[in-house]
Design an enzyme around this catalytic site. Structure first.
Site, PDB file in Angstrom:
ATOM      1  N   LYS A  43       0.839  -1.207   0.000  1.00  0.00           N
ATOM      2  CA  LYS A  43       0.000   0.000   0.000  1.00  0.00           C
ATOM      3  C   LYS A  43       0.871   1.253   0.000  1.00  0.00           C
ATOM      4  CE  LYS A  43      -0.406  -0.572   4.999  1.00  0.00           C
ATOM      5  NZ  LYS A  43      -1.245  -1.096   6.090  1.00  0.00           N
ATOM      6  N   TYR A 265      14.956  29.397  11.597  1.00  0.00           N
ATOM      7  CA  TYR A 265      13.660  30.000  11.975  1.00  0.00           C
ATOM      8  C   TYR A 265      13.478  29.983  13.482  1.00  0.00           C
ATOM      9  CZ  TYR A 265      11.864  29.803   7.157  1.00  0.00           C
ATOM     10  OH  TYR A 265      11.651  30.000   5.823  1.00  0.00           O
TER      11      TYR A 265
HETATM   12  C1  LIG Z   1      -0.477  -2.067   6.795  1.00  0.00           C
HETATM   13  C2  LIG Z   1      -1.070  -3.375   7.096  1.00  0.00           C
HETATM   14  C3  LIG Z   1      -0.265  -4.527   7.174  1.00  0.00           C
HETATM   15  C4  LIG Z   1       1.253  -4.463   7.128  1.00  0.00           C
HETATM   16  O1  LIG Z   1       1.709  -3.897   8.331  1.00  0.00           O
HETATM   17  P1  LIG Z   1       3.304  -3.814   8.646  1.00  0.00           P
HETATM   18  O2  LIG Z   1       3.367  -3.312  10.046  1.00  0.00           O
HETATM   19  O3  LIG Z   1       3.853  -2.820   7.688  1.00  0.00           O
HETATM   20  O4  LIG Z   1       3.843  -5.164   8.442  1.00  0.00           O
HETATM   21  C5  LIG Z   1      -0.892  -5.753   7.319  1.00  0.00           C
HETATM   22  N1  LIG Z   1      -2.238  -5.845   7.427  1.00  0.00           N
HETATM   23  C6  LIG Z   1      -3.048  -4.757   7.380  1.00  0.00           C
HETATM   24  C7  LIG Z   1      -4.511  -4.931   7.507  1.00  0.00           C
HETATM   25  C8  LIG Z   1      -2.501  -3.491   7.231  1.00  0.00           C
HETATM   26  O5  LIG Z   1      -3.288  -2.417   7.208  1.00  0.00           O
END
Ligand SMILES: *Cc1c(COP(=O)(O)O)cnc(C)c1O
Length: 377
Positions: A43, A265
């Site tokens: 993702k 800043y």
């Molecule tokens: C993002 C996600 C994962 C992977 O999580 P990691 O901590 O990056 O391994 C697995 N399952 C679901 C449902 C997620 O949203």
């Protein structure tokens, strides 16, 4: 190895992504889970690292199930594979009207509520197909998925159940990165009880951290994301995974400040003695979080140097007094993330997770993919 400035004449900073290390990490997890299938979560453009390149490499390494968050990510990922057997599941579920898009792009919806279950069922009946789906049961995350009581409600209505074209059930751990948290065992036990109602259906629970909680958490498929980049192994003392990314940024200017001068800043940092300061070409627009102001480190030739003053959009300032002036010059590269200071180290300093740092690195760094031989064409 430090890059030679010659190869990167035009960029302020560059990001090196080692594909072999990703494959190493995938294979290590795959071996660890034995007969359990090892999927990959890609993702958010593979956590910002480039879903297309990484998907092709993982495909070559034998991965055949991929998770994305959104339908757009799914459509895009589908175009990366020449073979159609690869499964792509969309975690966010589906909106009314997107059924054809799921079906035509061979995307598997993760069904998160009863309405989605009914709609997918209806679509299958109308088309006289049996397209797969994954039923998401929320066992404690309280984010997405059927609540446990909704799930048992469905189970009590056998007609609904019989019609369901569910090949898989899944759930997601809330505290997988805390191995001793009681939530893990509770969620596992709630999920295993639910699974008993679906004897022929396969089950998936573990994200990266879950993989390292032990065999009982692996079930039929694990879903690592961050572990592919060498992080997220919970609190295991020696990390068996390889680091994947290195981030270097260039010194754009060097100046000497006299005692009492301020930096950046808000004049939030004042030097207490004569100090040599380097301005380095990355900032919060490049994922170097503003919350790292006055509390982070970078490395130069193995020497740890403090980041001083506020992080601005395109620049940070570093106290380089420790390095002899003839050993450092404008144009040299500073190690932001690398062997000395890993993604996890920076996440700890930034009080965040490596996932957030990776997904925020953005597109301005010049990218170099190393060892792309394993990427299928
Ligand atoms: C993002 C996600 C994962 C992977 O999580 P990691 O901590 O990056 O391994 C697995 N399952 C679901 C449902 C997620 O949203």
């Amino acid at each position: 190895m430090m890059p030679s400035a010659d190869n990167h004449k035009i960029s302020n900073s560059f990001l090196e992504i080692n594909i072999d290390s990703i494959i190493h990490n995938y294979q290590l997890i795959n071996n660890k889970v034995g007969n359990t299938e090892c999927a990959a979560v890609l993702k958010a453009d593979a956590y910002g690292m480039g879903a297309s390149v990484i998907a092709k490499a993982l495909d070559r390494a034998g991965c055949s199930t991929f998770f994305v968050a959104t339908i757009d990510e799914g459509i895009e990922l589908r175009t990366c594979f020449s073979k159609t057997e690869n499964k792509i599941a969309v975690l966010s579920g589906f909106l009314e009207g997107s059924e054809d898009i799921f079906y035509n792009n061979k995307l598997t919806p993760v069904l998160n509520d009863i309405e989605q279950i009914k709609k997918w069922d209806l679509y299958n009946k109308q088309k006289k197909i049996s397209a797969p789906s994954i039923l998401h049961i929320d066992t404690g995350m309280n984010r997405l998925g059927l609540t446990v009581s909704e799930f048992y409600d469905i189970i009590r209505r056998p007609t609904v159940l019989k019609e369901l074209h569910v090949g898989w059930i899944m759930t997601h751990l809330a505290c997988g990165d805390q191995p001793h948290n009681i939530m893990n065992k509770k969620q596992l036990s709630v999920f295993l009880n639910a699974k008993k109602k679906f004897p022929n259906v396969k089950a998936s629970l573990a994200n990266s951290a879950g993989v390292f909680l032990g065999k009982s958490y692996h079930l039929d498929m694990v879903r690592p994301g961050i572990a592919l980049y060498g992080s997220g192994f919970g609190s295991i003392p020696s990390n068996p995974l390889k680091q994947v990314i290195k981030l270097y940024s260039r010194i754009l200017q060097i100046r000497t400040l006299s005692r009492g001068a301020s930096v950046g800043y808000g004049a939030s940092y004042r030097v207490s003695e004569a100090t040599r300061v380097a301005t380095v070409g990355l900032g919060y627009a490049d994922g170097y979080l503003r919350s790292l102001s006055n509390c982070s480190w970078v490395f130069f030739n193995g020497v740890k140097l403090p980041v001083i003053g506020r992080i601005s959009m395109d620049y940070i300032t570093v106290d380089i007094t420790k390095i002899a002036s003839e050993k450092i010059k404008t144009g040299d590269f500073i190690e932001i993330i690398g062997d000395k200071f890993t993604l996890d180290d920076l996440a700890t300093v930034a009080n965040t997770v490596p996932h957030e740092l990776l997904t925020r690195l953005g597109t301005r760094h010049h990218r170099i993919y190393r060892n792309t031989d394993n990427v299928s064409k």
